[in-house]
Design a protein around this motif. Structure first.
Motif, PDB file in Angstrom:
ATOM      1  N   ILE A   1     -24.722  12.840  -8.096  1.00 53.38           N
ATOM      2  CA  ILE A   1     -25.849  13.689  -8.471  1.00 53.38           C
ATOM      3  C   ILE A   1     -26.673  13.958  -7.213  1.00 53.38           C
ATOM      4  CG2 ILE A   1     -27.941  13.866  -9.876  1.00 53.38           C
ATOM      5  CD1 ILE A   1     -26.637  11.789 -11.778  1.00 53.38           C
ATOM      6  N   GLU A   2     -26.736  15.201  -6.813  1.00 54.31           N
ATOM      7  CA  GLU A   2     -27.476  15.547  -5.599  1.00 54.31           C
ATOM      8  C   GLU A   2     -28.947  15.819  -5.905  1.00 54.31           C
ATOM      9  OE1 GLU A   2     -25.384  18.506  -3.295  1.00 54.31           O
ATOM     10  OE2 GLU A   2     -23.444  17.593  -3.745  1.00 54.31           O
ATOM     11  N   ASP A   3     -29.194  16.525  -7.009  1.00 47.44           N
ATOM     12  CA  ASP A   3     -30.557  16.740  -7.496  1.00 47.44           C
ATOM     13  C   ASP A   3     -30.453  17.375  -8.880  1.00 47.44           C
ATOM     14  OD1 ASP A   3     -30.295  19.623  -7.202  1.00 47.44           O
ATOM     15  OD2 ASP A   3     -30.790  19.394  -5.086  1.00 47.44           O
ATOM     16  N   TYR A   4     -31.589  17.603  -9.520  1.00 45.02           N
ATOM     17  CA  TYR A   4     -31.624  18.119 -10.892  1.00 45.02           C
ATOM     18  C   TYR A   4     -30.970  19.492 -10.998  1.00 45.02           C
ATOM     19  CZ  TYR A   4     -33.581  20.160 -15.155  1.00 45.02           C
ATOM     20  OH  TYR A   4     -33.732  20.794 -16.362  1.00 45.02           O
ATOM     21  N   ASP A   5     -31.380  20.430 -10.143  1.00 44.68           N
ATOM     22  CA  ASP A   5     -30.866  21.796 -10.233  1.00 44.68           C
ATOM     23  C   ASP A   5     -29.357  21.828 -10.008  1.00 44.68           C
ATOM     24  OD1 ASP A   5     -33.369  22.822 -10.768  1.00 44.68           O
ATOM     25  OD2 ASP A   5     -33.812  23.287  -8.666  1.00 44.68           O
TER      26      ASP A   5
ATOM     27  N   PHE B   1     -24.985   8.317 -10.255  1.00 43.99           N
ATOM     28  CA  PHE B   1     -26.368   8.207  -9.774  1.00 43.99           C
ATOM     29  C   PHE B   1     -26.442   7.390  -8.485  1.00 43.99           C
ATOM     30  CE2 PHE B   1     -25.811   4.843 -13.021  1.00 43.99           C
ATOM     31  CZ  PHE B   1     -26.093   3.706 -12.269  1.00 43.99           C
ATOM     32  N   ASP B   2     -25.398   6.589  -8.239  1.00 49.85           N
ATOM     33  CA  ASP B   2     -25.351   5.767  -7.029  1.00 49.85           C
ATOM     34  C   ASP B   2     -23.898   5.579  -6.636  1.00 49.85           C
ATOM     35  OD1 ASP B   2     -25.927   4.031  -4.924  1.00 49.85           O
ATOM     36  OD2 ASP B   2     -26.077   2.266  -6.223  1.00 49.85           O
TER      37      ASP B   2
ATOM     38  N   MET C   1     -23.598   2.357   6.096  1.00 47.05           N
ATOM     39  CA  MET C   1     -24.965   2.251   5.578  1.00 47.05           C
ATOM     40  C   MET C   1     -25.679   3.596   5.603  1.00 47.05           C
ATOM     41  SD  MET C   1     -25.988  -0.707   4.439  1.00 47.05           S
ATOM     42  CE  MET C   1     -27.770  -0.520   4.564  1.00 47.05           C
ATOM     43  N   ASN C   2     -25.198   4.502   6.465  1.00 46.90           N
ATOM     44  CA  ASN C   2     -25.848   5.806   6.597  1.00 46.90           C
ATOM     45  C   ASN C   2     -25.308   6.841   5.617  1.00 46.90           C
ATOM     46  OD1 ASN C   2     -27.432   4.910   8.796  1.00 46.90           O
ATOM     47  ND2 ASN C   2     -25.691   5.209  10.189  1.00 46.90           N
ATOM     48  N   SER C   3     -24.305   6.463   4.805  1.00 49.04           N
ATOM     49  CA  SER C   3     -23.722   7.404   3.853  1.00 49.04           C
ATOM     50  C   SER C   3     -24.681   7.690   2.702  1.00 49.04           C
ATOM     51  CB  SER C   3     -22.410   6.845   3.291  1.00 49.04           C
ATOM     52  OG  SER C   3     -21.457   6.662   4.312  1.00 49.04           O
ATOM     53  N   PHE C   4     -24.639   8.926   2.198  1.00 50.65           N
ATOM     54  CA  PHE C   4     -25.474   9.320   1.066  1.00 50.65           C
ATOM     55  C   PHE C   4     -25.002   8.610  -0.190  1.00 50.65           C
ATOM     56  CE2 PHE C   4     -26.361  12.214  -2.545  1.00 50.65           C
ATOM     57  CZ  PHE C   4     -27.744  12.277  -2.435  1.00 50.65           C
ATOM     58  N   ARG C   5     -25.938   8.016  -0.945  1.00 49.39           N
ATOM     59  CA  ARG C   5     -25.576   7.243  -2.123  1.00 49.39           C
ATOM     60  C   ARG C   5     -25.964   7.896  -3.439  1.00 49.39           C
ATOM     61  NH1 ARG C   5     -26.483   0.832  -1.456  1.00 49.39           N
ATOM     62  NH2 ARG C   5     -26.129   1.107  -3.700  1.00 49.39           N
ATOM     63  N   GLY C   6     -26.900   8.825  -3.428  1.00 46.76           N
ATOM     64  CA  GLY C   6     -27.300   9.457  -4.671  1.00 46.76           C
ATOM     65  C   GLY C   6     -28.783   9.350  -4.921  1.00 46.76           C
ATOM     66  N   VAL C   7     -29.197   9.702  -6.137  1.00 49.04           N
ATOM     67  CA  VAL C   7     -30.628   9.774  -6.459  1.00 49.04           C
ATOM     68  C   VAL C   7     -31.163   8.474  -7.056  1.00 49.04           C
ATOM     69  CG1 VAL C   7     -30.541  12.271  -6.777  1.00 49.04           C
ATOM     70  CG2 VAL C   7     -30.162  10.754  -8.743  1.00 49.04           C
ATOM     71  N   GLY C   8     -30.296   7.506  -7.338  1.00 49.62           N
ATOM     72  CA  GLY C   8     -30.732   6.249  -7.928  1.00 49.62           C
ATOM     73  C   GLY C   8     -30.660   6.265  -9.450  1.00 49.62           C
ATOM     74  N   ILE C   9     -30.736   5.076 -10.044  1.00 46.06           N
ATOM     75  CA  ILE C   9     -30.502   4.951 -11.475  1.00 46.06           C
ATOM     76  C   ILE C   9     -31.593   5.610 -12.324  1.00 46.06           C
ATOM     77  CG2 ILE C   9     -31.564   2.644 -11.581  1.00 46.06           C
ATOM     78  CD1 ILE C   9     -29.420   1.993 -13.760  1.00 46.06           C
ATOM     79  N   ASP C  10     -32.846   5.487 -11.937  1.00 51.17           N
ATOM     80  CA  ASP C  10     -33.926   6.041 -12.763  1.00 51.17           C
ATOM     81  C   ASP C  10     -33.850   7.561 -12.843  1.00 51.17           C
ATOM     82  OD1 ASP C  10     -34.883   3.497 -13.265  1.00 51.17           O
ATOM     83  OD2 ASP C  10     -36.311   3.539 -11.604  1.00 51.17           O
TER      84      ASP C  10
END
Length: 281
Positions: free
Chosen positions: A30-34, A60-61, A68-77
């Motif tokens: 998930i990159e963002d809502y839109d 979400f993750d 460590m520098n890789s993109f992981r997502g927006v988080g669980i919440d």
């Protein structure tokens, strides 16, 4: 033969080795809502036109990263809020993966199916926590695991009383930075009675192939997917993206969304032939 029932917001989806092929599909993360809403709607339209049932997948993750520098997502919440909105407004079933036992219950309150990562398939407490959450469970086979060992993983999950289990092949480690798919594994895992899912995009991944990130060979996704469907799998897992080359993770092994309609037509035709042959035999 076990059938897995996924209760979606509009209609239920049944997954079985003897039923027409189903799909688990969506962007890696998930990159963002839109982004999530746009891709979910586009995928719903594509799969409806193809006449193939699907579950929307996005993470979400991404806990298993090369760096460590890789993109992981927006988080669980934020991730669960977005998936809940996708499910409610787009009216499609959703799936996401969990990485720790304590994520199982909050994730189960939102999604229609839970997925467990391949690297964690041997973690007994984790697998049972995911199963106890009560939702259908897609268990990915570890890259290090023989297919006949997945019966014991399934038994751990089923011991909780949850029989809604699918087993997912995603390739096996082969030398350094490469994976190979042994198509015999699909038939071997099917002997457990559980539906078998083939992960067509992670199977072409090159782990750590780009140094600090994984590479991939998306040009072989269709070849492997067709081979798996010809073998009679219950479903195909595939990650797609509007522009994979610009995706924040797993871009090299994701398919562009715009090639999906033609891809699905081939898969559906092949699946019909495969399942008809099995019925005659």
């Amino acid at each position: 033969m076990i059938t897995v029932n996924v209760k979606g917001p509009e209609a239920d989806l049944t997954i079985s080795n003897q039923y027409p092929v189903s799909f688990i599909a969506g962007p890696c993360v998930i990159e963002d809502y839109d982004f999530a809403m746009k891709t979910a709607l586009e995928l719903k339209n594509i799969f409806e036109q193809a006449g193939i049932p699907f579950i929307y997948k996005s993470s979400f993750d991404k806990a298993n990263r090369s760096s460590m520098n890789s993109f992981r997502g927006v988080g669980i919440d934020d991730g669960l809020k977005i998936l809940e909105t996708v499910r409610r407004e787009i009216n499609i079933p959703v799936l996401t993966d969990i990485h720790t036992s304590d994520q199982a219950i909050p994730v189960a309150e939102v999604v229609d199916m839970i997925q467990t990562p391949a690297f964690l398939c041997r973690q007994t407490d984790f697998i049972q926590s995911a199963a106890k959450a009560g939702k259908p469970l897609n268990i990915k086979k570890g890259q290090f695991l023989a297919p006949w060992d997945m019966q014991y993983v399934a038994e751990k999950a089923a011991e909780t009383g949850n029989q809604n289990i699918t087993l997912c092949e995603r390739g096996t480690s082969f030398g350094y930075g490469n994976l190979v798919v042994d198509m015999r594994s699909l038939a071997i895992m099917a002997k457990t009675g559980y539906p078998v899912i083939f992960d067509a995009t992670h199977s072409v991944q090159l782990p750590g192939g780009k140094g600090s990130s994984s590479g991939g060979q998306r040009e072989y996704v269709e070849t492997l997917a067709k081979a798996a469907v010809a073998a009679g799998v219950a479903g195909v897992f595939i990650e797609v993206h509007p522009d994979p080359d610009c995706a924040p993770c797993d871009g090299p092994n994701m398919l562009p969304i715009d090639v999906l309609p033609a891809f699905l037509r081939k898969i559906k035709d092949l699946d019909q032939i495969s399942k008809e042959i099995k019925t005659v035999d």
